[in-house]
Write a protein that holds these residues in place. Structure first.
Motif, PDB file in Angstrom:
ATOM      1  N   ASP A   1       0.849  -1.197   0.000  1.00  0.00           N
ATOM      2  CA  ASP A   1       0.000   0.000   0.000  1.00  0.00           C
ATOM      3  C   ASP A   1       0.882   1.243   0.000  1.00  0.00           C
ATOM      4  OD1 ASP A   1      -2.025   1.864   0.230  1.00  0.00           O
ATOM      5  OD2 ASP A   1      -2.271   1.552   2.397  1.00  0.00           O
TER       6      ASP A   1
ATOM      7  N   ASN B   1      -3.446   4.489   1.308  1.00  0.00           N
ATOM      8  CA  ASN B   1      -4.900   4.690   1.383  1.00  0.00           C
ATOM      9  C   ASN B   1      -5.638   3.501   1.991  1.00  0.00           C
ATOM     10  OD1 ASN B   1      -4.690   2.828  -0.637  1.00  0.00           O
ATOM     11  ND2 ASN B   1      -5.819   3.998  -2.193  1.00  0.00           N
TER      12      ASN B   1
ATOM     13  N   VAL C   1      -5.529   0.271   0.996  1.00  0.00           N
ATOM     14  CA  VAL C   1      -5.734  -0.870   0.095  1.00  0.00           C
ATOM     15  C   VAL C   1      -4.557  -0.953  -0.874  1.00  0.00           C
ATOM     16  CG1 VAL C   1      -8.257  -0.802   0.209  1.00  0.00           C
ATOM     17  CG2 VAL C   1      -7.054   0.531  -1.542  1.00  0.00           C
ATOM     18  N   VAL C   2      -4.368  -2.142  -1.444  1.00  0.00           N
ATOM     19  CA  VAL C   2      -3.342  -2.324  -2.476  1.00  0.00           C
ATOM     20  C   VAL C   2      -4.054  -2.371  -3.822  1.00  0.00           C
ATOM     21  CG1 VAL C   2      -1.497  -3.818  -3.332  1.00  0.00           C
ATOM     22  CG2 VAL C   2      -1.879  -3.595  -0.867  1.00  0.00           C
ATOM     23  N   ASP C   3      -3.784  -1.387  -4.674  1.00  0.00           N
ATOM     24  CA  ASP C   3      -4.475  -1.316  -5.958  1.00  0.00           C
ATOM     25  C   ASP C   3      -3.546  -0.790  -7.043  1.00  0.00           C
ATOM     26  OD1 ASP C   3      -4.286   1.397  -5.383  1.00  0.00           O
ATOM     27  OD2 ASP C   3      -6.379   1.568  -4.739  1.00  0.00           O
ATOM     28  N   ILE C   4      -4.117  -0.533  -8.207  1.00  0.00           N
ATOM     29  CA  ILE C   4      -3.324  -0.114  -9.358  1.00  0.00           C
ATOM     30  C   ILE C   4      -2.601   1.203  -9.103  1.00  0.00           C
ATOM     31  CG2 ILE C   4      -5.239   1.117 -10.438  1.00  0.00           C
ATOM     32  CD1 ILE C   4      -2.467  -0.972 -12.187  1.00  0.00           C
TER      33      ILE C   4
ATOM     34  N   ASP D   1      -1.025   2.040  -6.502  1.00  0.00           N
ATOM     35  CA  ASP D   1       0.266   1.737  -5.885  1.00  0.00           C
ATOM     36  C   ASP D   1       1.283   1.318  -6.946  1.00  0.00           C
ATOM     37  OD1 ASP D   1      -0.569   2.030  -3.056  1.00  0.00           O
ATOM     38  OD2 ASP D   1      -1.856   0.328  -3.533  1.00  0.00           O
TER      39      ASP D   1
ATOM     40  N   GLN E   1       2.930  -6.481  -8.971  1.00  0.00           N
ATOM     41  CA  GLN E   1       2.068  -6.872 -10.086  1.00  0.00           C
ATOM     42  C   GLN E   1       1.426  -8.235  -9.816  1.00  0.00           C
ATOM     43  OE1 GLN E   1       4.903  -6.587 -13.350  1.00  0.00           O
ATOM     44  NE2 GLN E   1       3.870  -4.768 -14.154  1.00  0.00           N
TER      45      GLN E   1
ATOM     46  N   LEU F   1      -1.422  -7.896  -7.361  1.00  0.00           N
ATOM     47  CA  LEU F   1      -2.624  -7.318  -7.959  1.00  0.00           C
ATOM     48  C   LEU F   1      -3.340  -8.335  -8.854  1.00  0.00           C
ATOM     49  CD1 LEU F   1      -1.304  -3.746  -8.846  1.00  0.00           C
ATOM     50  CD2 LEU F   1      -2.893  -4.369  -7.017  1.00  0.00           C
TER      51      LEU F   1
ATOM     52  N   GLN G   1      -5.421 -10.838  -6.858  1.00  0.00           N
ATOM     53  CA  GLN G   1      -6.563 -10.339  -6.071  1.00  0.00           C
ATOM     54  C   GLN G   1      -7.898 -10.682  -6.742  1.00  0.00           C
ATOM     55  OE1 GLN G   1      -5.864  -6.125  -5.487  1.00  0.00           O
ATOM     56  NE2 GLN G   1      -4.645  -6.481  -3.645  1.00  0.00           N
TER      57      GLN G   1
END
Length: 251
Positions: A192, A196, A198-201, A203, A245, A248, A251
């Motif tokens: 993260d 924020n 969450v781990v998302d695009i 990041d 990558q 993600l 997930q």
């Protein structure tokens, strides 16, 4: 009814509490009781105590006053904010000024990520010993002892911490007031980087920009993005990007 006696002064009185003066010397104090049927304990309660001479009745023993050339119980011979009587009751040296310690960093009420090692620095000095910063002891009210020294790096568990720095001089004196700061440690999520929660695009994109030099991440963001190797090395590389990558995709 409980009876109190002294091996030196004899009967001291009766009752659960007795207030009395004892003569100078070593006393064996005994408390005995007899119930309504006349039975008493097989072994009465006993303690040993030593009464020191205090000819001027100022609360300080004559021998102690002579040792340190102290006479006034309300004076402060070493200017450490403790009266001579305070020093006597505490068992401290009345002519040895207490050292002073201060936490230089981090500042109080600072916040850190739990994955980030925090650098602590302090200074300590003593009128007799000079600079004793090397002897500073660090502790957290949550994590316990953190280590010692003028500077220290340590991880802290998530939550609110009171960090305390203290020191003892060569005569055993400690500061009148220990140095303490409040810190807030938040739980970091691996990957993260944006922080924020969450781990998302976002990041992944931020890590790409960092690796190309278009942005520079702070220490806490680097700590959250440092995924490879398993033991963090404090650097962000293409290996961290590839691992992020994979996270993600899964997930």
């Amino acid at each position: 009814m409980m009876d109190w006696t002294s091996s030196v002064d004899g009967s001291l009185g009766t009752g659960a509490t007795v207030n009395t003066l004892l003569t100078v010397g070593v006393h064996q104090l005994t408390a005995t009781v007899v119930d309504s049927e006349g039975a008493s304990p097989v072994s009465p309660a006993r303690i040993s105590t030593t009464v020191l001479a205090d000819s001027d009745a100022d609360g300080m023993a004559d021998d102690w006053e002579a040792l340190y050339s102290i006479t006034d119980p309300l004076a402060d011979a070493d200017n450490d904010s403790l009266t001579n009587l305070d020093e006597y009751l505490a068992g401290s040296n009345p002519i040895d000024a207490a050292p002073v310690v201060a936490i230089l960093s981090p500042g109080t009420d600072s916040s850190f990520d739990s994955s980030l090692s925090i650098n602590f620095t302090a200074s300590a000095s003593d009128a007799e010993d000079g600079d004793i910063s090397h002897a500073v002891l660090w502790s957290s009210d949550v994590d316990g002892s953190l280590g010692s020294g003028a500077s220290l790096a340590s991880l802290l568990s998530a939550g609110a911490h009171i960090i305390t720095a203290t020191v003892t001089d060569s005569q055993g004196a400690m500061p009148v007031t220990q140095a303490a700061i409040n810190l807030s440690i938040t739980e970091g999520i691996a990957g993260d980087i944006t922080g924020n929660g969450v781990v998302d695009i976002a990041d992944l994109l931020l890590l790409q920009r960092h690796l190309t030099g278009s942005v520079s991440l702070d220490a806490s963001a680097i700590a959250r993005g440092d995924l490879f190797p398993a033991v963090a090395d404090g650097e962000l590389t293409i290996s961290d990007l590839l691992l992020l990558q994979q996270i993600l995709v899964s997930q």
